[in-house]
Motif scaffolding. Structure first.
Motif, PDB file in Angstrom:
ATOM      1  N   VAL A  46       0.923  -1.224   0.098  1.00 18.32           N
ATOM      2  CA  VAL A  46      -0.024  -0.043  -0.060  1.00 18.32           C
ATOM      3  C   VAL A  46       1.084   1.281  -0.101  1.00 18.32           C
ATOM      4  N   MET A  47       1.757   1.168   0.798  1.00 21.96           N
ATOM      5  CA  MET A  47       2.574   2.520   0.827  1.00 21.96           C
ATOM      6  C   MET A  47       3.604   2.706  -0.506  1.00 21.96           C
ATOM      7  N   ILE A  48       3.851   1.414  -1.198  1.00 20.18           N
ATOM      8  CA  ILE A  48       4.624   1.749  -2.356  1.00 20.18           C
ATOM      9  C   ILE A  48       3.586   2.298  -3.539  1.00 20.18           C
ATOM     10  N   THR A  49       2.602   1.866  -3.507  1.00 17.12           N
ATOM     11  CA  THR A  49       1.514   2.274  -4.265  1.00 17.12           C
ATOM     12  C   THR A  49       1.113   3.749  -4.235  1.00 17.12           C
ATOM     13  N   LEU A  50       1.003   4.148  -2.877  1.00 13.90           N
ATOM     14  CA  LEU A  50       0.800   5.423  -2.774  1.00 13.90           C
ATOM     15  C   LEU A  50       2.049   6.600  -3.097  1.00 13.90           C
ATOM     16  N   MET A  51       3.173   6.113  -2.662  1.00 16.92           N
ATOM     17  CA  MET A  51       4.324   6.679  -2.937  1.00 16.92           C
ATOM     18  C   MET A  51       4.543   7.137  -4.431  1.00 16.92           C
ATOM     19  N   SER A  52       4.217   5.812  -5.385  1.00 20.84           N
ATOM     20  CA  SER A  52       4.335   6.028  -6.875  1.00 20.84           C
ATOM     21  C   SER A  52       3.379   6.793  -7.368  1.00 20.84           C
ATOM     22  N   ALA A  53       1.998   7.003  -6.581  1.00 20.28           N
ATOM     23  CA  ALA A  53       1.170   8.037  -7.006  1.00 20.28           C
ATOM     24  C   ALA A  53       1.397   9.237  -6.826  1.00 20.28           C
ATOM     25  N   VAL A  54       1.972   9.464  -5.595  1.00 24.24           N
ATOM     26  CA  VAL A  54       2.511  10.991  -5.422  1.00 24.24           C
ATOM     27  C   VAL A  54       3.690  11.451  -6.351  1.00 24.24           C
ATOM     28  N   LEU A  55       4.604  10.289  -6.589  1.00 25.18           N
ATOM     29  CA  LEU A  55       5.761  10.684  -7.443  1.00 25.18           C
ATOM     30  C   LEU A  55       4.915  11.149  -8.850  1.00 25.18           C
ATOM     31  N   VAL A  56       4.184  10.304  -9.145  1.00 28.90           N
ATOM     32  CA  VAL A  56       3.449  10.643 -10.718  1.00 28.90           C
ATOM     33  C   VAL A  56       2.939  11.929 -10.818  1.00 28.90           C
ATOM     34  N   ALA A  57       2.139  12.248  -9.438  1.00 30.91           N
ATOM     35  CA  ALA A  57       1.528  13.497  -9.327  1.00 30.91           C
ATOM     36  C   ALA A  57       2.276  14.784  -9.371  1.00 30.91           C
ATOM     37  N   ALA A  58       3.565  14.534  -8.979  1.00 33.13           N
ATOM     38  CA  ALA A  58       4.451  15.577  -8.652  1.00 33.13           C
ATOM     39  C   ALA A  58       5.337  15.731  -9.919  1.00 33.13           C
ATOM     40  N   LEU A  59       5.451  14.459 -10.517  1.00 30.20           N
ATOM     41  CA  LEU A  59       6.356  14.791 -12.023  1.00 30.20           C
ATOM     42  C   LEU A  59       5.025  15.520 -13.002  1.00 30.20           C
ATOM     43  N   LEU A  60       4.003  15.052 -12.944  1.00 30.83           N
ATOM     44  CA  LEU A  60       3.063  15.721 -13.668  1.00 30.83           C
ATOM     45  C   LEU A  60       2.817  17.201 -13.448  1.00 30.83           C
ATOM     46  N   ALA A  61       2.986  17.632 -12.233  1.00 37.50           N
ATOM     47  CA  ALA A  61       2.744  19.139 -11.842  1.00 37.50           C
ATOM     48  C   ALA A  61       4.040  19.655 -12.006  1.00 37.50           C
ATOM     49  N   LEU A  62       5.126  19.339 -12.270  1.00 38.07           N
ATOM     50  CA  LEU A  62       6.453  19.916 -12.460  1.00 38.07           C
ATOM     51  C   LEU A  62       6.355  19.886 -14.034  1.00 38.07           C
ATOM     52  N   ALA A  63       6.326  19.044 -14.653  1.00 35.79           N
ATOM     53  CA  ALA A  63       6.457  18.736 -16.249  1.00 35.79           C
ATOM     54  C   ALA A  63       5.321  18.825 -17.082  1.00 35.79           C
ATOM     55  N   GLY A  64       3.951  19.114 -16.530  1.00 32.80           N
ATOM     56  CA  GLY A  64       2.773  18.910 -17.180  1.00 32.80           C
ATOM     57  C   GLY A  64       2.634  20.197 -18.550  1.00 32.80           C
ATOM     58  N   PRO A  65       3.047  21.673 -17.938  1.00 32.01           N
ATOM     59  CA  PRO A  65       3.164  22.465 -18.749  1.00 32.01           C
ATOM     60  C   PRO A  65       4.060  22.320 -20.163  1.00 32.01           C
ATOM     61  N   ALA A  66       5.140  21.744 -19.600  1.00 29.41           N
ATOM     62  CA  ALA A  66       6.398  21.192 -20.901  1.00 29.41           C
ATOM     63  C   ALA A  66       5.614  20.278 -21.776  1.00 29.41           C
ATOM     64  N   LEU A  67       5.075  19.405 -21.181  1.00 27.15           N
ATOM     65  CA  LEU A  67       4.504  18.170 -22.093  1.00 27.15           C
ATOM     66  C   LEU A  67       3.300  18.590 -22.829  1.00 27.15           C
ATOM     67  N   GLU A  68       2.547  19.313 -22.310  1.00 32.39           N
ATOM     68  CA  GLU A  68       1.340  20.186 -22.643  1.00 32.39           C
ATOM     69  C   GLU A  68       1.980  20.932 -24.228  1.00 32.39           C
ATOM     70  N   GLY A  69       2.956  21.724 -23.975  1.00 30.25           N
ATOM     71  CA  GLY A  69       3.493  22.445 -25.086  1.00 30.25           C
ATOM     72  C   GLY A  69       4.140  21.695 -26.090  1.00 30.25           C
ATOM     73  N   LEU A  70       4.907  20.426 -25.677  1.00 29.92           N
ATOM     74  CA  LEU A  70       5.433  19.698 -26.833  1.00 29.92           C
ATOM     75  C   LEU A  70       4.104  18.801 -27.524  1.00 29.92           C
ATOM     76  N   PHE A  71       3.043  18.568 -26.750  1.00 30.06           N
ATOM     77  CA  PHE A  71       1.907  17.938 -27.412  1.00 30.06           C
ATOM     78  C   PHE A  71       1.341  19.005 -28.495  1.00 30.06           C
ATOM     79  N   ASN A  72       1.118  20.067 -27.927  1.00 28.61           N
ATOM     80  CA  ASN A  72       0.474  21.104 -29.017  1.00 28.61           C
ATOM     81  C   ASN A  72       1.283  21.407 -30.119  1.00 28.61           C
ATOM     82  N   GLN A  73       2.797  21.473 -30.246  1.00 27.80           N
ATOM     83  CA  GLN A  73       3.481  21.661 -31.042  1.00 27.80           C
ATOM     84  C   GLN A  73       3.420  20.714 -31.968  1.00 27.80           C
ATOM     85  N   ALA A  74       3.373  19.418 -31.386  1.00 28.40           N
ATOM     86  CA  ALA A  74       3.129  18.255 -32.590  1.00 28.40           C
ATOM     87  C   ALA A  74       2.141  18.195 -33.105  1.00 28.40           C
ATOM     88  N   MET A  75       1.159  18.631 -32.620  1.00 29.14           N
ATOM     89  CA  MET A  75      -0.303  18.715 -33.237  1.00 29.14           C
ATOM     90  C   MET A  75      -0.447  19.805 -34.255  1.00 29.14           C
TER      91      MET A  75
END
Length: 80
Positions: A46-75
Motif C-alpha cells: 500500500v505504501m509503495i502504491t501511494l508513494m508511486s502515485a505521489v511521484l506521478v502527481a509531482a512529476l505531472l505537476a512539474l512537467a505538465g506545462p512542458a509536456l502540454e507544449g510539446l503535444f500542442n507543437q506536435a499537433m
C-alpha cells in the motif's frame, strides 16, 4: 495543485506513522493456525502504491506545462 500535494504528503505521513498490523507470531513465537509464512506485506505494498502515485502527481505537476507544449507543437506540425 499545491493543496493536493500537501494533502498527499499529509496522508503519507499519517500512513507511515500508523501502527502496523498485529504480528502473526505470538509471545511464544508460534504462528496461528491458518496463517501462511508467505502471506505478503500488505502495508508495504500500500505504501509503495501511494508513494508511486505521489511521484506521478509531482512529476505531472512539474512537467505538465512542458509536456502540454510539446503535444500542442506536435499537433500543429501534423495539422500543417
Amino acid at each position: 495543485m499545491k493543496q493536493i500535494m500537501n494533502r498527499m504528503a499529509l496522508l503519507l505521513c499519517t500512513i507511515s506513522l500508523a501502527p502496523g498490523p498485529a504480528s502473526a507470531h505470538g509471545a511464544t513465537g508460534r504462528t496461528r493456525p491458518g496463517d501462511h509464512r508467505e502471506r505478503g506485506d500488505v502495508p508495504g505494498w500500500v505504501m509503495i502504491t501511494l508513494m508511486s502515485a505521489v511521484l506521478v502527481a509531482a512529476l505531472l505537476a512539474l512537467a505538465g506545462p512542458a509536456l502540454e507544449g510539446l503535444f500542442n507543437q506536435a499537433m500543429d506540425k501534423v495539422g500543417q
